[in-house]
Scaffold this motif. Structure first.
Motif, short mmCIF file in Angstrom:
data_model
loop_
_atom_site.label_atom_id
_atom_site.label_comp_id
_atom_site.label_asym_id
_atom_site.label_seq_id
_atom_site.Cartn_x
_atom_site.Cartn_y
_atom_site.Cartn_z
N LYS A 1 33.77 42.55 9.42
CA LYS A 1 32.57 43.08 8.75
C LYS A 1 31.30 42.71 9.52
CE LYS A 1 34.59 43.41 4.12
NZ LYS A 1 35.97 43.35 4.58
N LEU A 2 31.37 42.83 10.84
CA LEU A 2 30.22 42.60 11.72
C LEU A 2 29.65 43.94 12.15
CD1 LEU A 2 31.78 39.69 13.82
CD2 LEU A 2 30.17 39.50 11.91
N ASP A 3 28.63 43.92 12.98
CA ASP A 3 27.92 45.14 13.37
C ASP A 3 28.77 45.98 14.33
OD1 ASP A 3 26.16 47.11 14.04
OD2 ASP A 3 24.79 45.80 15.17
N VAL A 4 29.39 47.02 13.80
CA VAL A 4 30.25 47.87 14.63
C VAL A 4 29.43 48.74 15.58
CG1 VAL A 4 32.14 47.90 12.98
CG2 VAL A 4 30.36 49.66 12.86
N HIS A 5 28.11 48.78 15.40
CA HIS A 5 27.25 49.58 16.27
C HIS A 5 26.64 48.75 17.40
CE1 HIS A 5 27.73 52.82 13.44
NE2 HIS A 5 27.28 52.06 12.46
N GLN B 1 32.14 29.83 27.21
CA GLN B 1 31.10 29.53 28.19
C GLN B 1 30.97 30.66 29.21
OE1 GLN B 1 31.79 25.99 30.53
NE2 GLN B 1 29.67 25.88 31.23
N TYR B 2 32.09 31.18 29.68
CA TYR B 2 32.05 32.28 30.65
C TYR B 2 31.41 33.51 30.02
CZ TYR B 2 33.63 35.50 34.30
OH TYR B 2 33.66 36.44 35.32
N GLU B 3 31.73 33.79 28.78
CA GLU B 3 31.12 34.94 28.09
C GLU B 3 29.61 34.79 28.02
OE1 GLU B 3 34.81 36.21 25.12
OE2 GLU B 3 33.30 34.74 24.45
N ARG B 4 29.15 33.62 27.66
CA ARG B 4 27.70 33.40 27.55
C ARG B 4 27.02 33.55 28.91
NH1 ARG B 4 29.53 29.18 24.21
NH2 ARG B 4 29.17 27.66 25.88
N GLU B 5 27.63 32.99 29.94
CA GLU B 5 27.05 33.04 31.28
C GLU B 5 26.96 34.46 31.82
OE1 GLU B 5 29.54 30.56 33.63
OE2 GLU B 5 28.74 28.68 32.82
N ASN B 6 27.87 35.32 31.36
CA ASN B 6 27.94 36.67 31.91
C ASN B 6 27.48 37.75 30.92
OD1 ASN B 6 29.48 36.57 34.74
ND2 ASN B 6 30.31 34.97 33.43
N GLY B 7 26.81 37.32 29.87
CA GLY B 7 26.22 38.27 28.93
C GLY B 7 27.22 39.11 28.16
N LEU B 8 28.40 38.57 27.93
CA LEU B 8 29.43 39.29 27.17
C LEU B 8 29.35 38.91 25.69
CD1 LEU B 8 32.39 38.73 29.64
CD2 LEU B 8 31.19 40.89 29.25
N PRO B 9 29.69 39.83 24.81
CA PRO B 9 29.70 39.49 23.37
C PRO B 9 30.70 38.37 23.09
CG PRO B 9 29.87 41.87 23.69
CD PRO B 9 30.05 41.25 25.04
N ALA B 10 30.42 37.59 22.07
CA ALA B 10 31.30 36.48 21.70
C ALA B 10 32.70 37.00 21.38
CB ALA B 10 30.74 35.75 20.49
N ASN C 1 38.95 47.91 26.00
CA ASN C 1 38.43 46.66 25.44
C ASN C 1 37.36 46.93 24.39
OD1 ASN C 1 40.12 45.21 27.11
ND2 ASN C 1 38.56 44.85 28.67
N ASN C 2 36.51 47.91 24.63
CA ASN C 2 35.47 48.22 23.66
C ASN C 2 36.06 48.78 22.36
OD1 ASN C 2 33.57 47.33 25.46
ND2 ASN C 2 32.77 49.36 25.99
N ARG C 3 37.11 49.60 22.50
CA ARG C 3 37.78 50.10 21.29
C ARG C 3 38.35 48.93 20.48
NH1 ARG C 3 40.02 54.15 24.68
NH2 ARG C 3 42.00 52.99 24.68
N ALA C 4 39.02 48.03 21.20
CA ALA C 4 39.62 46.88 20.53
C ALA C 4 38.55 45.98 19.92
CB ALA C 4 40.47 46.08 21.52
N TYR C 5 37.41 45.84 20.62
CA TYR C 5 36.35 44.97 20.12
C TYR C 5 35.69 45.57 18.88
CZ TYR C 5 32.75 41.40 20.28
OH TYR C 5 31.93 40.32 19.96
N ARG C 6 35.55 46.88 18.82
CA ARG C 6 34.97 47.50 17.63
C ARG C 6 35.91 47.33 16.43
NH1 ARG C 6 30.24 49.41 18.90
NH2 ARG C 6 29.88 50.39 20.93
N ARG C 7 37.20 47.37 16.66
CA ARG C 7 38.15 47.09 15.58
C ARG C 7 38.01 45.64 15.12
NH1 ARG C 7 41.65 50.24 18.94
NH2 ARG C 7 42.69 48.34 19.72
N TYR C 8 37.83 44.75 16.07
CA TYR C 8 37.61 43.33 15.75
C TYR C 8 36.35 43.17 14.90
CZ TYR C 8 35.56 38.73 16.83
OH TYR C 8 34.93 37.50 16.76
N LEU C 9 35.26 43.85 15.27
CA LEU C 9 34.02 43.78 14.50
C LEU C 9 34.22 44.31 13.09
CD1 LEU C 9 31.48 45.02 17.22
CD2 LEU C 9 31.76 42.67 16.40
N ALA C 10 34.94 45.41 12.98
CA ALA C 10 35.17 46.02 11.66
C ALA C 10 35.97 45.08 10.76
CB ALA C 10 35.87 47.36 11.82
N ARG C 11 37.00 44.44 11.33
CA ARG C 11 37.83 43.52 10.53
C ARG C 11 37.00 42.37 9.97
NH1 ARG C 11 41.48 44.18 14.80
NH2 ARG C 11 41.00 42.10 15.62
#
Length: 244
Positions: A90-94, A26-35, A78-88
């Motif tokens: 198979k989500l949009d790493v861009h 809920q906090y992520e959605r309220e503050n425009g952060l990626p899931a 955090n962005n580096r870690a999140y891009r690794r999360y996206l890659a694992r």
């Protein structure tokens, strides 16, 4: 031949009570952060992060909030870690990620603890049923010195449900450290192969499975399915005296 199940061990947050991840989402959605951005930031330091140190009782609440807020707003890491999360996954790493964040660690934590004060009634009913039918029942929780499960609710509502209540802040270990599970088994006088373990976090379930426990995953909104999964295990491996 598989061992007879003699004990059932429950996580607390996300199992016996509502998941704190609901508040984070809920906090992520309220503050425009990626899931899952905060969850990734929370776990990027492994066992050495502020959150994990606090769960082991190694730092004070004030130290935790200061350190955690800094970690949550370290956008480069955090962005580096999140891009690794996206890659694992198979989500949009861009995906465009935030250049700067203003995550309030104190607010996030308070919301997590607020929602964690609400019981999952079908799980509570299962705990009571298990005890009536002769099973040893315990909680195995990563918690905090001042969270919802260590104050009035812990003492008056949660702890009395169980035969034993194992807390990370008391033992000085946290899931998924195998030593924490073994500590619980030794205290309950059972082997891991005689235990059903319920949790909502995959890493915690994998650790239990590696020790030989039967595991049941609990997901948000599907707690009733977890109850049925436990009873299915007990139909084939449970105490003969239990009324299923």
């Amino acid at each position: 031949m598989q061992d007879t199940i003699k004990a059932v061990v429950f996580d607390i947050g996300g199992v016996v009570v509502k998941s704190p991840f609901i508040a984070i989402s809920q906090y992520e959605r309220e503050n425009g952060l990626p899931a899952n951005y905060i969850n990734v930031a929370l776990s990027k330091h492994g066992s050495d992060g502020a959150f994990q140190q606090y769960e082991r009782g190694e730092i004070s609440h004030e130290q935790f909030i200061d350190q955690w807020t800094d970690e949550l707003n370290d956008t480069e890491a955090n962005n580096r870690a999140y891009r690794r999360y996206l890659a694992r996954r198979k989500l949009d790493v861009h995906m465009v990620l935030p250049k700067k964040t203003h995550i309030n660690g104190s607010v996030v934590f308070a919301r997590m603890m607020e929602i964690s004060a609400t019981p999952n009634h079908c799980i509570v009913d299962l705990v009571r049923w298990l005890r009536r039918n002769g099973y040893r029942v315990a909680a195995l929780t990563n918690n905090f010195n001042n969270d919802a499960t260590s104050g009035k609710m812990r003492d008056e509502v949660l702890a009395p449900l169980f035969d034993a209540f194992f807390e990370s802040t008391v033992v000085g270990l946290r899931k998924p450290d195998p030593r924490f599970y073994i500590h619980a088994c030794n205290s309950l006088e059972v082997r891991p192969s005689e235990v059903v373990f319920l949790d909502d976090i995959p890493a915690n379930l994998r650790a239990a499975d590696a020790l030989g426990m039967a595991t049941v995953s609990v997901s948000i909104g599907n707690e009733d399915r977890a109850v049925e999964a436990v009873k299915r295990i007990l139909r084939s491996r449970g105490l003969k005296s239990a009324n299923l």
